[in-house]
Design an enzyme around this catalytic site. Structure first.
Site, PDB file in Angstrom:
ATOM      1  N   MET A 195      15.981  26.026   5.109  1.00 56.70           N
ATOM      2  CA  MET A 195      14.670  26.263   5.739  1.00 56.70           C
ATOM      3  C   MET A 195      14.014  27.477   5.097  1.00 56.70           C
ATOM      4  SD  MET A 195      15.785  25.906   9.699  1.00 56.70           S
ATOM      5  CE  MET A 195      16.798  24.535  10.258  1.00 56.70           C
ATOM      6  N   HIS A 205      19.697  19.203   3.108  1.00 54.52           N
ATOM      7  CA  HIS A 205      18.469  18.788   3.802  1.00 54.52           C
ATOM      8  C   HIS A 205      17.438  19.879   3.559  1.00 54.52           C
ATOM      9  CE1 HIS A 205      16.552  18.044   8.065  1.00 54.52           C
ATOM     10  NE2 HIS A 205      15.698  17.834   7.082  1.00 54.52           N
ATOM     11  N   ASP A 257      19.619  12.908  12.708  1.00 57.59           N
ATOM     12  CA  ASP A 257      19.829  14.363  12.701  1.00 57.59           C
ATOM     13  C   ASP A 257      19.058  15.031  13.829  1.00 57.59           C
ATOM     14  OD1 ASP A 257      20.460  16.943  11.904  1.00 57.59           O
ATOM     15  OD2 ASP A 257      19.088  16.970  10.189  1.00 57.59           O
ATOM     16  N   ASP A 301      21.477  22.712   5.932  1.00 55.31           N
ATOM     17  CA  ASP A 301      20.057  22.763   6.294  1.00 55.31           C
ATOM     18  C   ASP A 301      19.359  23.943   5.629  1.00 55.31           C
ATOM     19  OD1 ASP A 301      19.638  20.612   8.206  1.00 55.31           O
ATOM     20  OD2 ASP A 301      20.994  21.715   9.539  1.00 55.31           O
ATOM     21  N   HIS A 359      26.690  18.958   6.258  1.00 57.09           N
ATOM     22  CA  HIS A 359      25.225  18.921   6.271  1.00 57.09           C
ATOM     23  C   HIS A 359      24.704  20.350   6.135  1.00 57.09           C
ATOM     24  CE1 HIS A 359      21.350  17.050   7.342  1.00 57.09           C
ATOM     25  NE2 HIS A 359      21.116  18.157   8.038  1.00 57.09           N
ATOM     26  N   SER A 401      26.709  19.713  10.682  1.00 55.72           N
ATOM     27  CA  SER A 401      25.730  20.705  10.232  1.00 55.72           C
ATOM     28  C   SER A 401      26.293  22.101  10.451  1.00 55.72           C
ATOM     29  CB  SER A 401      24.419  20.545  11.032  1.00 55.72           C
ATOM     30  OG  SER A 401      23.621  21.696  10.860  1.00 55.72           O
ATOM     31  N   MET A 436      14.859  12.090  11.616  1.00 57.81           N
ATOM     32  CA  MET A 436      14.935  13.289  12.460  1.00 57.81           C
ATOM     33  C   MET A 436      14.743  12.883  13.919  1.00 57.81           C
ATOM     34  SD  MET A 436      15.557  15.893  10.537  1.00 57.81           S
ATOM     35  CE  MET A 436      15.513  17.100  11.859  1.00 57.81           C
ATOM     36  N   MET A 446      14.212  21.586   3.993  1.00 63.16           N
ATOM     37  CA  MET A 446      13.019  21.750   4.830  1.00 63.16           C
ATOM     38  C   MET A 446      12.213  22.886   4.205  1.00 63.16           C
ATOM     39  SD  MET A 446      14.980  21.370   8.474  1.00 63.16           S
ATOM     40  CE  MET A 446      16.593  21.652   7.765  1.00 63.16           C
TER      41      MET A 446
HETATM   42  C1  DX5 Z   1      17.321  20.736  12.456  1.00 62.97           C
HETATM   43  C2  DX5 Z   1      18.452  20.482  11.506  1.00 62.97           C
HETATM   44  C3  DX5 Z   1      19.670  19.793  12.104  1.00 62.97           C
HETATM   45  C4  DX5 Z   1      20.361  20.587  13.126  1.00 62.97           C
HETATM   46  C5  DX5 Z   1      21.448  19.800  13.801  1.00 62.97           C
HETATM   47  O1  DX5 Z   1      16.205  21.181  11.743  1.00 62.97           O
HETATM   48  O2  DX5 Z   1      18.014  19.661  10.454  1.00 62.97           O
HETATM   49  O3  DX5 Z   1      20.565  19.442  11.071  1.00 62.97           O
HETATM   50  O4  DX5 Z   1      20.944  21.741  12.598  1.00 62.97           O
HETATM   51  O5  DX5 Z   1      21.983  20.607  14.771  1.00 62.97           O
HETATM   52  P1  DX5 Z   1      22.142  20.130  16.280  1.00 62.97           P
HETATM   53  O6  DX5 Z   1      23.231  19.097  16.277  1.00 62.97           O
HETATM   54  O7  DX5 Z   1      22.508  21.367  16.984  1.00 62.97           O
HETATM   55  O8  DX5 Z   1      20.839  19.558  16.741  1.00 62.97           O
HETATM   56 ZN    ZN Z   2      19.385  18.765   9.040  1.00 61.43          ZN
END
Ligand code: DX5
Ligand code: ZN
Length: 211
Positions: free
Chosen positions: A35, A62, A167, A33, A31, A7, A133, A64
């Protein structure tokens, strides 16, 4: 074979190129993310950043975000797999899956720690990729809730062909438990990118013994 996805949420964005090179040398997948400050209480990065990434690694986006059906196809254009949260609604997931798959890409479903496996079973026939998750979504660097790994065992039994990712908080302690449960893809961010020796950290997540 089990895969490592890194990530880039915790990357140094002044030097994203170096992070991508590191990910390419240590990981199998990237990965990404996304948001939006609505679906989760945090903002990250979005489509313009994704579109500018140059990497040979397959990318998992991913999402969110609220209203993923408005954006899923846009992300799919630059990804291998788009992950949509079950919590946005199973009908919304189906809409996204139709859009993403019509572009020849994979569409996976994400389940939060509080969401039961039973909640997504109505879709099981249509599912190929599931992301479990192990933290509440929204932030990197949280502690892993290892109790969710039981979901991996249950889903593997129900449908062995599923690609199951995990994750959140994956590190040297939690990765062996996720591997034992049968996870196919271990997603790890801060443990690798913030390590003094990222290559060693990646080996620990993969379970590769090094002298
Ligand atoms: C959380 C994310 C994860 C996160 C993983 O909302 O979806 O992908 O960034 O990072 P670590 O390994 O630091 O938990
Ligand atoms: Zn993620």
């Amino acid at each position: 074979m089990r895969k490592l996805a890194i990530s880039i949420l915790g990357a140094d964005f002044m030097d994203l190129r170096s992070t991508l090179e590191l990910c390419e040398s240590l990981g199998d997948r990237l990965h990404f993310d996304v948001m939006d400050g609505h679906f989760v209480p945090n903002l990250s990065f979005g489509f313009p950043v994704l579109a500018s990434l140059k990497t040979r690694l397959p990318i998992d986006a991913h999402l969110m975000i609220a209203n993923p059906e408005q954006y899923a196809a846009q992300y799919a254009a630059y990804c291998d797999t788009v992950y949509i949260h079950a919590e946005t609604g199973l009908d919304i997931w189906l809409d996204c899956a139709n859009q993403v798959r019509s572009l020849g890409k994979n569409c996976g479903i994400v389940v939060n720690p509080q969401t039961a496996v039973e909640d997504i079973l109505p879709l099981l026939d249509q599912l190929t990729h599931i992301l479990i998750m192990s933290v509440e979504p929204g932030f990197g660097g949280q502690e892993c809730q290892t109790s969710v790994f039981e979901k991996i065992r249950t889903l593997k039994q129900q449908k062995p062909s599923l690609v199951l990712s995990v994750d959140g908080g994956i590190n040297a302690k939690t990765a062996p438990l996720a591997r034992d449960a049968g996870a196919d893809v271990l997603i790890s961010g801060s443990f690798i990118l913030k390590a003094k020796d990222p290559a060693h950290a990646a080996n620990l997540v993969r379970g590769v013994s090094v002298s």
